[in-house]
Design an enzyme around this catalytic site. Sequence first.
Site: not given
Ligand code: PGA
Length: 258
Positions: A11, A13, A101, A103, A173, A179, A219, A240
């Site tokens: 992903n 983003k 997601h 976000e 998640e 992140g 992460s 991500g």
């Molecule tokens: P990250 O994001 O691997 O940077 O923690 C995962 C995601 O938001 O799908």
Amino acid sequence: MAARTPILAGNWKMHKTHLEAIQVVQQLSYRLEDRDYEHAEIVVCPPFTALRGIQTLIQSDGLRIQLGAQDCHWEEQGAFTGEVSPAMLAALDVAYVVVGHSERRELFGEDDATVNAKARAVLAHGMRPIVCVGETLEQRDAGEAEAVVRRQLDGSLAGLTAAQLDDVVIAYEPVWAIGTGRTALPSDADEMCGAIRARIAEQHGQGVADALRIQYGGSVKPGNVTDLMGQEHIDGALVGGASLDPEDFSVLCTYHRL
Ligand code: PGA
């Protein structure tokens, strides 16, 4: 028990222009060539602006990478300024669409009913939704994690048939792990993914639950992916940050050899 094909999805983003995106996929496929990744599905979810370029690259070079989108609207077309419809994505050979997601839920006010409408629209256009669920740190500390995830799951999948669930991927998640560099313990992640599977079994039967693919996200890095993927109920990763680096993502996609 049905064998579940692992699915590693990047992903991206709001990162990479369409030209940078093509470079990342070229470098990724170059690195993957030397590695054995036939056992898994590899998906990249770039921004909308990069979909067409990557579609062309995948086709012209015959890559085994699949295309995903990060979101979509639920209507076919209409007066929805700024939105992209599932029909438009399907026309670009998009195979997977991330919906719900955290976000989107947190920053853009999406609720479970919206996520449900999007998941249905994705399925109606012959694509597969990656439906995201996950609790905040506050909710976890309050001991509510499982209840929150169950509520999101029920709402987001409401009304889907057992046959449709065959084409659904769930991404668990935990918001506090996204992140932040803070990964859930593999055993905790597995426990929640197991609870998700149990909920689906309750509603649709064990066969449907056993076939359902559940990703962990938050992460995921080359250094922790093998442990996570070794868990009973974890069938993939939604990645991500580490998916923006072709080296990291290619290593991560071949986690079984690490
Ligand atoms: P990250 O994001 O691997 O940077 O923690 C995962 C995601 O938001 O799908």
